[in-house]
Design a protein around this motif. Structure first.
Motif, PDB file in Angstrom:
ATOM      1  N   LYS A 108      -9.373  24.768  20.474  1.00  0.00           N
ATOM      2  CA  LYS A 108      -9.321  26.231  20.376  1.00  0.00           C
ATOM      3  C   LYS A 108      -9.957  26.739  19.082  1.00  0.00           C
ATOM      4  N   HIS A 109     -10.209  25.829  18.143  1.00  0.00           N
ATOM      5  CA  HIS A 109     -10.800  26.218  16.860  1.00  0.00           C
ATOM      6  C   HIS A 109     -12.318  26.278  16.998  1.00  0.00           C
ATOM      7  N   THR A 110     -12.813  27.454  17.310  1.00  0.00           N
ATOM      8  CA  THR A 110     -14.241  27.630  17.578  1.00  0.00           C
ATOM      9  C   THR A 110     -14.914  28.466  16.497  1.00  0.00           C
ATOM     10  N   SER A 144     -22.328  14.691  16.279  1.00  0.00           N
ATOM     11  CA  SER A 144     -21.168  15.549  16.062  1.00  0.00           C
ATOM     12  C   SER A 144     -21.213  16.200  14.690  1.00  0.00           C
ATOM     13  N   VAL A 145     -21.489  15.375  13.663  1.00  0.00           N
ATOM     14  CA  VAL A 145     -21.540  15.899  12.291  1.00  0.00           C
ATOM     15  C   VAL A 145     -22.678  16.893  12.145  1.00  0.00           C
ATOM     16  N   TYR A 165     -13.467  22.886   6.891  1.00  0.00           N
ATOM     17  CA  TYR A 165     -13.998  23.362   8.172  1.00  0.00           C
ATOM     18  C   TYR A 165     -13.995  22.242   9.211  1.00  0.00           C
ATOM     19  N   LYS A 166     -14.475  21.054   8.831  1.00  0.00           N
ATOM     20  CA  LYS A 166     -14.513  19.924   9.755  1.00  0.00           C
ATOM     21  C   LYS A 166     -13.111  19.558  10.245  1.00  0.00           C
ATOM     22  N   LYS A 176     -24.424  22.521  11.343  1.00  0.00           N
ATOM     23  CA  LYS A 176     -25.200  23.680  11.799  1.00  0.00           C
ATOM     24  C   LYS A 176     -24.289  24.887  12.017  1.00  0.00           C
ATOM     25  N   GLU A 177     -23.163  24.672  12.667  1.00  0.00           N
ATOM     26  CA  GLU A 177     -22.248  25.777  12.957  1.00  0.00           C
ATOM     27  C   GLU A 177     -21.542  26.255  11.690  1.00  0.00           C
ATOM     28  N   PHE A 178     -21.242  25.318  10.784  1.00  0.00           N
ATOM     29  CA  PHE A 178     -20.646  25.712   9.503  1.00  0.00           C
ATOM     30  C   PHE A 178     -21.591  26.613   8.723  1.00  0.00           C
TER      31      PHE A 178
END
Length: 251
Positions: A195-197, A158-159, A186-187, A164-166
């Protein structure tokens, strides 16, 4: 900011009043109203200035001007109002004001977190804990060692995915100050709602980059740690370009 509105009448949100006091909330709302319309830009910020008597004429709702002065000073002590003196004449002591939106955002987030914790605690007190325990007992039997390994593996994945997305968003953000704090914000934001994509955040970043570009003569992009702390939803910024065609800058 979700706690401030942009309407001409004197009004204030109860949430803001509970956070900082009613008198202080009225003043902060009024200063915010004029900041949105101010052309007085100094050191990268918009400012408004007025003497106490002039402020009192705008907001004649207190029994005395002294009460209003006290509220102004309280806002300064709390760090929510920043003051300066950009007057041309040295003898002119009229204060210039701007709102510390970062401090206000922190107060708002702290209040929201406290409310969420209080709600969860109340749910447990009402019997949710017992229900949760009953449902858990119906799960297949596993050893504590397997549980620990599974949880660690899941959390690591998960982290890693969040990092990666951050990085995808961070690589496109113009002001690289405060990366560690930005990632923490961000996390928390990603985990608070499905909904926070990343797609939504990239869309907000695109709007913000357009805003920075349109106002580059006076506006500088805020620190990354600040923008990622909920400032990507600033109504003042997003609404200002809502009706203008935008180019997807982050592509």
């Amino acid at each position: 900011m979700s706690l401030l509105i942009s309407e001409p009448p004197l009004q204030v949100l109860p949430t803001l009043a509970r956070l900082i006091g009613l008198n202080e909330a009225i003043i902060l709302q009024q200063v915010h109203y004029w900041l949105q319309r101010s052309n007085n830009v100094r050191d990268g910020y918009r400012w408004v200035y007025n003497s106490y008597p002039e402020w009192y004429k705008q907001m004649p709702i207190w029994k005395s001007e002294t009460t209003m002065r006290t509220a102004f000073k309280n806002l300064e002590k709390q760090g929510l109002l920043i003051t300066a003196n950009y007057n041309k004449a040295k003898f002119d002591k009229t204060k210039w004001y701007r709102i510390n939106y970062e401090k206000l955002s922190l107060l708002e987030n702290e209040a929201r977190s406290a409310k969420i914790w209080q709600t969860k605690s109340q749910d447990l007190a009402d019997g949710s804990a017992k229900k949760w325990q009953t449902n858990t007992n119906r799960l297949p039997e596993t050893t504590s060692e397997n549980n620990k390994h599974s949880a660690s593996h899941s959390n690591a994945q998960s982290v890693s995915q969040l990092e990666k997305e951050f990085e995808e968003v961070w690589s496109k953000y113009p002001n690289k100050k405060g990366k560690k704090q930005a990632f923490n914000h961000y996390k928390a934001w990603r985990k608070s709602s499905t909904k926070h994509t990343n797609e939504y955040l990239l869309g907000q970043l695109n709007k913000y980059l357009v805003y920075c570009q349109q106002n580059n003569s006076w506006y500088h992009a805020m620190n990354g740690s600040t923008w990622f702390n909920g400032r990507f939803d600033d109504v003042l910024i997003t609404e200002s370009i809502a009706n203008k065609p935008t180019k997807r800058i982050y592509d």
